[in-house]
Design an enzyme around this catalytic site. Sequence first.
Site, short mmCIF file in Angstrom:
data_model
loop_
_atom_site.label_atom_id
_atom_site.label_comp_id
_atom_site.label_asym_id
_atom_site.label_seq_id
_atom_site.Cartn_x
_atom_site.Cartn_y
_atom_site.Cartn_z
N GLY A 1 0.78 -1.22 0.00
CA GLY A 1 0.00 0.00 0.00
C GLY A 1 0.81 1.27 0.00
N VAL A 2 0.12 2.36 0.28
CA VAL A 2 0.65 3.71 0.14
C VAL A 2 1.85 3.95 1.06
CG1 VAL A 2 -0.95 4.61 1.89
CG2 VAL A 2 -0.08 6.14 0.10
N ASN B 1 4.06 5.44 3.82
CA ASN B 1 3.75 5.94 5.16
C ASN B 1 2.35 5.54 5.64
OD1 ASN B 1 6.20 7.67 5.79
ND2 ASN B 1 5.55 8.56 3.84
N GLY B 2 1.82 4.47 5.09
CA GLY B 2 0.49 4.03 5.48
C GLY B 2 0.44 3.24 6.77
N LYS C 1 2.65 0.13 6.93
CA LYS C 1 3.07 -1.22 6.54
C LYS C 1 4.15 -1.78 7.46
CE LYS C 1 4.40 0.14 2.47
NZ LYS C 1 4.06 1.57 2.62
N THR D 1 5.22 -0.80 10.48
CA THR D 1 4.78 -0.95 11.87
C THR D 1 3.95 -2.20 12.05
OG1 THR D 1 4.79 1.45 12.19
CG2 THR D 1 3.50 0.14 13.75
N ASP E 1 11.97 -2.60 1.03
CA ASP E 1 12.91 -1.48 1.07
C ASP E 1 14.37 -1.91 1.13
OD1 ASP E 1 10.80 0.25 0.98
OD2 ASP E 1 11.10 1.12 2.97
N ARG F 1 8.76 12.97 8.05
CA ARG F 1 9.84 12.00 8.18
C ARG F 1 11.11 12.50 7.50
NH1 ARG F 1 7.73 6.03 6.79
NH2 ARG F 1 9.91 5.64 7.31
N TYR G 1 14.34 11.45 5.27
CA TYR G 1 14.83 10.43 4.34
C TYR G 1 16.28 10.70 3.98
CZ TYR G 1 10.06 8.75 3.65
OH TYR G 1 8.81 8.21 3.84
#
Length: 199
Positions: A10-11, A13-14, A16, A18, A36, A134, A136
């Site tokens: 999914g998107v 920072n949705g 995933k 966590t 990632d 956040r 990066y």
Amino acid sequence: MKKLVIGIGGVSNGGKTTLSRKLVTAIPNSYLMHQDTYFKDPEDVPIDPHHGWMMWDDLMALHNDVMMEDVDRWLEDPAAFSQSPTSTGDSTDVQVLLIEGFLIYNYKPLEKVFDARYNFVLPFEEAKRRRLSRTYIPPDPPGFFDGHVWPMYLKYKKERDDHNIQTIDLDGTRPVEENFERVKTEILDMIKHLKDSQM
């Protein structure tokens, strides 16, 4: 040996990462892969011809073939991979692979292996707010979310819709524990169903 492969996609920072980290501590005999970790080196990431941005949200920015090799190795021998803290040590139990990432349903060889596909969704403004909060490495250039991250999300979402890839949507604005309890319960039900089918 029975196996389950669960996608957490999914998107950006949705929620995933966590969710997937909580699941691997709660689901017996589970192993977690993060998409990632398969990003290419910066010099190999595609460049946007109009803005000069590194296109990190493009499927071509990832070593998808290498990730698929690791998935195939797990499918061949799950016991060779480190297991969750709740591992039973029983080789007859169901083995669970959790795969987390923003484009896991857009790489066809990988998409085919999932038994269940969870998909985080967020409205534009909340996704942008989280992204901008956040840090990066390398940092996002000005306008990167509006000009690259969100358009690429919509592009790949349309691609999935066009191919009728069925997902179970998760509302990323809901409390973490709510999504966790829902997905954990559903995965444990899948495990029970598989174990019952062996009897």
